[in-house]
Design a protein around this motif. Structure first.
Motif, PDB file in Angstrom:
ATOM      1  N   ALA A 424       0.831  -1.211   0.000  1.00  0.00           N
ATOM      2  CA  ALA A 424       0.000   0.000   0.000  1.00  0.00           C
ATOM      3  C   ALA A 424       0.866   1.261   0.000  1.00  0.00           C
ATOM      4  O   ALA A 424       0.596   2.224  -0.738  1.00  0.00           O
ATOM      5  N   ILE A 425       1.912   1.255   0.802  1.00  0.00           N
ATOM      6  CA  ILE A 425       2.746   2.471   0.890  1.00  0.00           C
ATOM      7  C   ILE A 425       3.520   2.675  -0.413  1.00  0.00           C
ATOM      8  O   ILE A 425       3.556   3.770  -0.970  1.00  0.00           O
ATOM      9  N   LYS A 426       4.098   1.590  -0.934  1.00  0.00           N
ATOM     10  CA  LYS A 426       4.905   1.693  -2.169  1.00  0.00           C
ATOM     11  C   LYS A 426       4.073   2.192  -3.344  1.00  0.00           C
ATOM     12  O   LYS A 426       4.535   2.964  -4.170  1.00  0.00           O
ATOM     13  N   GLU A 427       2.830   1.717  -3.378  1.00  0.00           N
ATOM     14  CA  GLU A 427       1.959   2.091  -4.495  1.00  0.00           C
ATOM     15  C   GLU A 427       1.754   3.601  -4.529  1.00  0.00           C
ATOM     16  O   GLU A 427       1.816   4.233  -5.565  1.00  0.00           O
ATOM     17  N   LYS A 428       1.541   4.170  -3.360  1.00  0.00           N
ATOM     18  CA  LYS A 428       1.256   5.606  -3.319  1.00  0.00           C
ATOM     19  C   LYS A 428       2.530   6.449  -3.229  1.00  0.00           C
ATOM     20  O   LYS A 428       2.572   7.571  -3.730  1.00  0.00           O
ATOM     21  N   TYR A 429       3.539   5.930  -2.545  1.00  0.00           N
ATOM     22  CA  TYR A 429       4.775   6.703  -2.334  1.00  0.00           C
ATOM     23  C   TYR A 429       5.991   5.858  -2.740  1.00  0.00           C
ATOM     24  O   TYR A 429       6.762   5.417  -1.890  1.00  0.00           O
TER      25      TYR A 429
END
Ligand code: AHR
Length: 686
Positions: A424-429
């Motif tokens: 989730a974090i990698k996808e957005k940031y």
């Protein structure tokens, strides 16, 4: 071979006689070492040396955070939900460990049993008063406690005293910002005066407060200009008539670092900045998870008006105010030009303590909380949390660069949650560097997770472990992940942190620096202790009301951080064997070398650890250079014994000495003193 001492030179130049009785120092047999500057080793990561902050040992409240009043909001009596006091100790709510299903019945923690922590009424013959905590008419629902002072008789003024964090440092020439939120009975006829009282009982500053007698909360700001200095002062509120007064918040700030509102203590903030840390990890440490989820660190509660912040019972035995919150920390990172690392909770309480975990359905609550924290730092003003940041006074993003997913978590449940958070974090940031907890000390190279950018092993060990493990990283797998050694310290059998600890750490760091293609980040832990509350055995920086002191380990950190080469260069050896072959095969090694090149300055950087009781001369040969300048700098940290420690009384007993050395060359000899860590900076042409 001459080692040039500026002081001796200055004394000689001034016509003074420098008399010195030569002391015959025991020496090991000289060794020859060749450094090939043309043999390029691993680059040394610019993010190599950072710091780890956690609210432990009063590192924040009573430490880096500048607030002088302890229990300013009267919230310190609050327990985490479901917790209770038994036999004077705090007992957690009986939540089961998610792996075993069992409750840790033995868990119990320090609890302060004073009626109102840090506050007292000073009795005198001619006044009578009582005090009690109430939640009546709270000014802030989020921080509902207030102190009711019932003044029954005030022939002489009633005095309510705050002791600060083991006293308050008040300095003449500085202005102190007092903020008080109070209300009185409508018929209260008296005055209220705030006074600073020295340890000898003298008034060294005061201001009267305006009493409006509306029965409503009044928020007053006053400035106190002390007439004298005192490092153990107290704040006293005086009431000179009968009646009732309620206090919701009493805060006193000295000028802060960079003059930030609600900011950091100037001397401490500067001392930390002197390490030139590449990153600042926050908020921990075990406080991230909490003893159980009930007292996990909640960053959202650290925002906004400091008077409205509830604080939380810190895992380390006291309630922290949340005064040094997320915004303040991000601001500090920006001020000292360091990147921030945020550590999030994955819905798991501390696995060494209660080990509870939220349900599958609840994981999103924790994930959203983490995403919001990232958005608070990085989002633009069109995002919910970016806007919140702008409202809190900072329109531009803050320098958040790393997110560690969980702290000291392990097991199947953690691995599963890690994957969810990572994705989730990698996808957005995608630009953020994400870190996985490794509780095996790099022993396990197969992980049941899909992917991570870095892994974070921890080492709290004996000196022998570090001396014996400088090659630990040499053969670890490359390419799967980078390594962030997020917590390490030599803290066993080293007193409060002696020279042996510092030298063992210096040795271990030499191995990390040599392997910086893998080990890209490191942070010593814990960072601070207020000397009146040592919860953890060894801490890097010690703080008193008016002193900040670095242990020898601090100087090792600073020397490494400020002498970081661009890349490693080849050496004929990194561990120097003992004099006799017999001993060498049995003994823990004591002498270590790290060799690098600083491209910007054109200097070879030689770091040498000598933990032995004999001086060691090394005959160096520099290869791969066309010329070597004879003059260069040396920095030496040395002690008279391995047991020697700095103290508040002798803060500079072990302190780096900078000297000029004038005999560098393609070959040169250098004598490294016993019990020392030395850095040589040799100017070369290639
Ligand atoms: O640094 C002290 C503690 O050590 C940290 O809170 C925790 O992460 C580790 O166990």
């Amino acid at each position: 071979m001459k080692q040039f001492n500026y002081l001796s030179f200055a004394m000689m130049a001034a016509g003074m006689v420098v008399s010195c009785t030569p002391v015959q120092e025991e020496e090991s047999t000289p060794v020859a070492i060749t450094i090939n500057v043309a043999e390029r080793g691993a680059d040394v990561s610019p993010s190599m040396y950072g710091v780890f902050f956690e609210e432990i040992n009063h590192a924040g409240d009573g430490g880096l955070y500048a607030e002088l009043v302890q229990n300013r909001s009267f919230e310190e009596c609050e327990m985490p939900e479901g917790y209770y006091v038994e036999n004077g100790r705090l007992k957690p709510a009986p939540v089961p460990n998610h792996e075993t299903g069992r409750v840790n019945e033995n868990a119990n923690f320090h609890w302060n049993n004073e009626p109102v922590r840090a506050w007292s009424l000073k009795p005198n013959d001619e006044s009578v008063a009582t005090m009690r905590l109430t939640k009546d008419k709270p000014m802030f629902e989020t921080a509902p406690n207030n102190l009711e002072v019932n003044i029954i008789n005030a022939k002489k003024p009633v005095q309510l005293i705050n002791e600060g964090y083991w006293g308050m440092n008040i300095e003449k020439g500085k202005l102190y910002a007092l903020r008080i939120i109070l209300r009185t009975n409508e018929d209260y006829e008296g005055n209220i005066t705030a006074k600073l009282i020295s340890k000898k009982g003298k008034v060294i500053g005061e201001t009267g407060l305006i009493i409006r007698k509306t029965g409503e909360w009044e928020d007053e700001l006053k400035v106190i200009e002390p007439t004298e200095s005192d490092n153990e002062a107290q704040l006293v509120l005086e009431f000179d008539a009968p009646g009732k007064v309620w206090l919701d918040y009493v805060s006193l700030f000295p000028p802060t670092f960079y003059e930030r509102y609600n900011g950091m203590r100037e001397d401490v903030a500067r001392y930390l900045a002197a390490l030139k840390p590449a990153f600042f990890r926050w908020p921990g440490g075990c406080v991230v998870e909490g003893i159980s989820l009930a007292n996990r660190f909640e960053w959202k509660k650290t925002l906004g008006d400091p008077a409205s912040r509830p604080g939380e019972y810190s895992t380390w035995g006291y309630r922290c105010s949340y005064g040094m919150g997320y915004h303040e920390v991000l601001q500090y990172c920006e001020d000292i030009k360091t990147d921030m690392m945020f550590v999030c909770n994955v819905g798991m309480g501390c696995q060494y303590r209660m080990g509870d975990a939220c349900t599958e359905e609840e994981i999103d609550i924790y994930l959203d909380d983490c995403m919001d924290a990232i958005e608070y730092a990085l989002g633009d003003v069109n995002t919910e949390w970016g806007l919140q940041r702008a409202k809190n006074g900072h329109t531009d993003p803050f320098p958040l660069k790393y997110v560690e997913i969980g702290n000291e978590n392990w097991g199947t449940e953690y691995d599963k949650r890690f994957d969810i958070f990572y994705k989730a974090i990698k996808e957005k940031y995608p630009e953020l560097i994400l870190i996985y907890n490794d509780m095996t000390g790099l022993k396990n190279e197969d992980r049941a997770i899909e992917k991570t950018d870095m892994i974070d092993p921890h080492w709290y060990v004996t000196p022998e472990f570090f001396y014996n493990n400088t090659t630990l990283f040499d053969n670890k797998v490359r390419g799967k992940w980078d390594v962030y050694v997020g917590e390490y310290a030599c803290n066993q059998g080293v007193g409060g942190g002696n020279m042996n600890a510092a030298l063992a750490e210096a040795a271990f760091i030499s191995g990390m620096e040599r392997n910086s293609d893998l080990v890209k980040m490191t942070s010593y832990a814990p960072l601070f202790e207020n000397v009146n509350n040592r919860e953890w055995s060894t801490n890097l920086i010690w703080i008193d009301t008016d002193q900040v002191m670095g242990r020898s380990s601090y100087h090792v950190q600073k020397m490494y951080s400020r002498n970081r080469p661009t890349y490693n260069v080849g050496s004929s050896t990194y561990i120097i064997a003992s004099d006799s072959i017999e001993e060498a095969s049995q003994e823990t090694p004591q002498k270590f070398l790290a060799t690098g090149y600083d491209e910007k300055k054109g200097e070879v950087i030689i770091k040498f650890v000598n933990a032995s009781d004999k001086a060691q001369t090394v005959d160096f040969t520099l290869e791969g250079v066309t010329n070597v300048l004879p003059e260069g700098k040396t920095i030496t940290l040395k002690a008279n014994s391995l047991e020697e420690e700095n103290s508040m009384e002798e803060p500079k007993k072990i302190y780096p000495q900078n000297e000029l050395f004038t005999e560098f060359g393609k070959t040169f000899a250098y004598k490294f003193p016993k019990y020392s860590f030395t850095i040589l900076r040799v100017k070369v042409e290639k």
